[in-house]
Motif scaffolding. Structure first.
Motif, short mmCIF file in Angstrom:
data_model
loop_
_atom_site.label_atom_id
_atom_site.label_comp_id
_atom_site.label_asym_id
_atom_site.label_seq_id
_atom_site.Cartn_x
_atom_site.Cartn_y
_atom_site.Cartn_z
N LYS A 79 8.19 9.82 -26.63
CA LYS A 79 7.53 9.92 -27.93
C LYS A 79 7.83 11.24 -28.63
O LYS A 79 7.79 11.32 -29.86
CB LYS A 79 6.02 9.75 -27.78
CG LYS A 79 5.59 8.35 -27.35
CD LYS A 79 5.98 7.30 -28.38
CE LYS A 79 5.52 5.92 -27.95
NZ LYS A 79 5.91 4.90 -28.95
N GLY A 128 10.68 12.56 -28.67
CA GLY A 128 12.06 12.49 -29.13
C GLY A 128 13.11 12.95 -28.15
O GLY A 128 14.28 13.15 -28.53
N ASP A 174 7.82 14.78 -36.46
CA ASP A 174 8.05 13.76 -37.48
C ASP A 174 6.87 12.79 -37.52
O ASP A 174 5.98 12.82 -36.67
CB ASP A 174 9.37 13.02 -37.24
CG ASP A 174 9.43 12.36 -35.88
OD1 ASP A 174 8.45 11.71 -35.49
OD2 ASP A 174 10.47 12.50 -35.20
N THR A 213 6.55 9.61 -36.98
CA THR A 213 6.41 8.69 -35.85
C THR A 213 5.69 9.37 -34.68
O THR A 213 4.77 8.80 -34.07
CB THR A 213 7.78 8.18 -35.38
OG1 THR A 213 8.45 7.59 -36.50
CG2 THR A 213 7.64 7.14 -34.28
N THR A 214 6.08 10.61 -34.39
CA THR A 214 5.46 11.36 -33.29
C THR A 214 4.01 11.71 -33.62
O THR A 214 3.13 11.63 -32.76
CB THR A 214 6.26 12.64 -32.98
OG1 THR A 214 7.63 12.30 -32.78
CG2 THR A 214 5.74 13.34 -31.74
N GLU A 220 11.69 10.11 -39.42
CA GLU A 220 11.81 10.98 -38.25
C GLU A 220 12.63 12.22 -38.58
O GLU A 220 13.38 12.26 -39.56
CB GLU A 220 12.47 10.22 -37.09
CG GLU A 220 11.68 9.00 -36.63
CD GLU A 220 12.42 8.21 -35.57
OE1 GLU A 220 13.38 8.75 -34.98
OE2 GLU A 220 12.06 7.06 -35.33
N ASN A 221 12.50 13.24 -37.73
CA ASN A 221 13.31 14.45 -37.89
C ASN A 221 14.74 14.18 -37.47
O ASN A 221 15.01 13.38 -36.58
CB ASN A 221 12.74 15.60 -37.04
CG ASN A 221 11.45 16.15 -37.62
OD1 ASN A 221 11.15 15.94 -38.79
ND2 ASN A 221 10.68 16.84 -36.79
N HIS A 265 6.40 15.60 -44.42
CA HIS A 265 5.83 14.88 -43.27
C HIS A 265 4.30 14.84 -43.38
O HIS A 265 3.63 14.29 -42.51
CB HIS A 265 6.25 15.53 -41.94
CG HIS A 265 5.64 16.89 -41.72
ND1 HIS A 265 6.26 18.05 -42.12
CD2 HIS A 265 4.46 17.28 -41.18
CE1 HIS A 265 5.50 19.09 -41.81
NE2 HIS A 265 4.39 18.65 -41.24
N ASP A 313 15.09 5.79 -41.02
CA ASP A 313 14.94 5.62 -39.58
C ASP A 313 16.32 5.39 -38.97
O ASP A 313 17.33 5.45 -39.68
CB ASP A 313 13.96 4.49 -39.21
CG ASP A 313 14.43 3.12 -39.68
OD1 ASP A 313 15.65 2.88 -39.78
OD2 ASP A 313 13.56 2.27 -39.95
N LYS A 314 16.36 5.15 -37.67
CA LYS A 314 17.64 5.03 -36.97
C LYS A 314 18.43 3.80 -37.39
O LYS A 314 19.63 3.70 -37.15
CB LYS A 314 17.40 5.01 -35.45
CG LYS A 314 16.90 6.35 -34.93
CD LYS A 314 16.45 6.29 -33.49
CE LYS A 314 15.88 7.62 -33.05
NZ LYS A 314 15.33 7.59 -31.68
#
Length: 628
Positions: free
Chosen positions: A150, A152, A196, A198-199, A361-362, A499, A515-516
């Motif tokens: 979580k 990253g 980020d 998400t975290t 996310e970062n 953020h 995102d990814k």
């Protein structure tokens, strides 16, 4: 668990940082400490750890510190790495030393039990097993793997040496260790910095369900709203308690202030009325007694204090656009961004007055997009084009770290040499630089003050398109609220990275989510986006469940078909075998030995009839299986 400080204070030399501390944390409390930058929030955290810095406060109660059931207080800044040459996973596993020691003991006892069958050894193993279960030995591996993921870190990162990580990554590793160590009171000073979205969202859930107490200093209002059940505000050196989350605090503070102000004003008006009566009649013999009673009435009143005004020093909105841009502000098509390789590819349009937040996310291209748009990085492919009359004001988060021996006044006036001294001071005062503050040198400013100075310069230029990279970093809550008001009133177009979800929700009318898997545009606020994501997750979960159900059905169908195919083959073999047996029996009927012996003839004919009946039954089954 109960930890209480009654009427404490913190002084450094002749300066009083906190004049009156009344603070309590119990059981599973989730507590926020809030206040403007520099009021002593981190000092209060330190005083919870180190009681030696506390002295008696200005309150009426006797100074005391009460602790019950508090064994360990965890504070991020207390954690250092003794040996940076060891791997990340070995560093984290230090947290689980009691579990690992118990695990090792179990292995030793188990090995001994192979040869030693004594009841005493079996009891010792059982006792060790109970302790292992008590220490969550069956779940600790899953626990630390989840937290590492979580935050990253990858599978490969676990084997890297601590010394190979950046400063920010090492802070995250220390944070992971702190969370996993599960202290009785978990003290967190700005825990969402550099995390980020998400975290942060994962951390919210983790802390909300944390089985012990948590005390948080944070400027992230949405983070506090989702976690805390108690708020302590530091203002004018005093710590005041409010029940509920951050939004509850805001409502209570406003209501308390308004009630106390109303009570104060009513009492002051009543005192003035009574004093008018006294002044009018005190020298008249027939009324002097009544006048004296009015004076005593005033003396016996429980005086209502005039409430301290909100510490709401904020930005003033007096910046105007030099000129208006065309309707089309930015046109982006198949733009590929990155350094040596493509990080993201995107297409979107931005129109006059729109306020677009870039979130995600970062390390996946948010700041890279902004740098590409303002020409600090070359695009890798695709196109982007600014519209008519677009004038850009760019704020880079790195601007907050610049140092200079120039004063605030000189730094600003050199940028705008045509302004008079009064105009410069007025512009700086709009961003909370008052009086002697303008003569501070840049290297004396806090991070938040440097951000304010840069924003003052950018907005004074009258740009109609602001491109802002993390503008709220280093700002306290009041500073963020002030910037929110300013940007909401701003008539131009804004593209910003942040953020801070509360800030994003207040400002943005549309989102660019990184995102990814790529970049996606949402024409909605952050709250609306969260609802859409929930709906998409529910829909996705439904699709996944249906897919799983379909896969199960297909598997069952295939399994049934395989059974049918196997049965068909078996029937075919049985039919062939029985047919061969019938041929042999029919051949034996031609034998003189058989056709001259009625009993033998009858017996063989019965066998042939039974076999043919069996063949007919098998054929019917074969036909039924073959047609399904």
């Amino acid at each position: 668990m109960n930890y209480t400080i009654v009427n404490g204070s913190v002084e450094f030399g002749a300066e009083t940082i906190l004049a009156e501390i009344n603070f309590e944390v119990k059981g599973k409390d989730k507590v926020a400490i809030i206040g403007r930058n520099g009021v002593g929030k981190s000092t209060l955290l330190k005083s919870i750890i180190d009681n030696s810095i506390l002295t008696e406060g200005i309150g009426e109660e006797k100074f005391s510190i009460y602790k019950e059931g508090v064994s360990i207080i965890g504070y991020l800044k207390q954690i250092d790495f003794e040996d940076e040459s060891i791997s990340m996973i070995d560093e984290i596993l230090k947290v689980y030393k009691p579990v690992l020691d118990t695990e090792k003991k179990m292995e030793i006892l188990l090995a001994r039990m192979q040869t030693d069958k004594s009841e005493e050894l079996a009891k010792e193993y059982s006792k060790t097993l109970d302790r292992y279960e008590f220490l969550d030995g069956y779940t600790y591996k899953k626990e630390y793997e989840t937290v590492i993921n979580k935050f990253g870190f990858t599978k490969e990162d676990k084997e890297k040496k601590i010394s190979d990580f950046s400063g920010g990554q090492r802070t995250k590793i220390a944070f992971i260790k702190l969370l996993l160590s599960k202290p009785d009171i978990l003290l967190l000073d700005e825990p969402t910095n550099h995390l980020d979205v998400t975290t942060i969202e994962w951390l919210e859930g983790y802390l909300k369900n944390y089985p012990k107490a948590v005390v948080i200093v944070s400027h992230d209002r949405m983070f506090l709203d989702k976690i805390v059940n108690k708020v302590y505000e530091i203002e004018y050196g005093t710590v005041t308690k409010y029940t509920g989350n951050y939004s509850d605090f805001e409502r209570q503070k406003k209501a308390n202030y308004e009630k106390q102000l109303k009570d104060y004003e009513y009492q002051q008006a009543e005192i003035k009325r009574l004093m008018r009566v006294v002044e009018r009649f005190r020298y008249k013999a027939t009324k002097a007694k009544m006048a004296q009673s009015k004076l005593k009435q005033i003396e016996h009143m429980v005086k209502v204090k005039e409430p301290s005004r909100y510490d709401l020093t904020s930005f003033n909105i007096n910046f105007k656009l030099e000129k208006e841009s065309g309707k089309d502000v930015l046109h982006v098509r198949n733009l590929e961004i990155g350094y040596s390789k493509v990080i993201q590819k995107m297409s979107f349009d931005l129109y006059r007055g729109q306020k677009l937040a870039v979130i995600g996310e970062n390390g996946i291209g948010k700041s890279t997009l902004l740098k590409t748009l303002v020409g600090k990085l070359e695009k890798l492919n695709g196109n982007f084009e600014f519209g008519h009359n677009v004038e850009i004001g760019y704020f880079d988060q790195q601007m907050a770290f610049f140092d200079s021996k120039k004063t605030v006044f000189d730094e600003f006036s050199e940028e705008f040499p045509w302004l008079t001294t009064t105009e410069v001071r007025n512009s700086l005062a709009s961003f909370m630089f008052y009086g002697e503050d303008v003569f501070k040198t840049i290297n004396m400013l806090s991070g938040g003050e440097k951000v304010r100075l840069q924003l003052a310069k950018i907005l004074k230029k009258g740009s109609n398109f602001l491109i802002l990279d993390e503008p709220t970093n280093h700002m306290d809550i009041v500073g963020k609220e002030s910037l929110e008001m300013l940007l909401k009133e701003y008539k131009g177009t804004i593209l910003f990275v942040s953020h801070d979800r509360f800030f994003v929700n207040k400002i943005a009318d549309s989102l660019l989510v990184f995102d990814k898997n790529g970049v996606k545009f949402y024409d909605c606020t952050y709250n609306e986006y969260e609802e859409k994501i929930k709906d998409e997750d529910i829909k996705e979960e439904g699709i996944h469940e249906q897919k799983k159900k379909n896969e199960n059905n297909l598997y069952l169908q295939q399994k049934e078909q395989a059974k049918r195919d196997a049965r068909i083959k078996k029937i075919e073999k049985e039919i062939t075998l029985i047919e061969n047996e019938v041929k042999v029996l029919e051949g034996s009927l031609q034998s003189e030995e058989v056709y001259t012996d009625y009993e033998k003839l009858t017996d063989i004919q019965n066998q042939i009839d039974e076999s043919n009946m069996k063949i007919n039954e098998l054929m019917e089954e074969w036909e039924e299986l073959s047609t399904n």
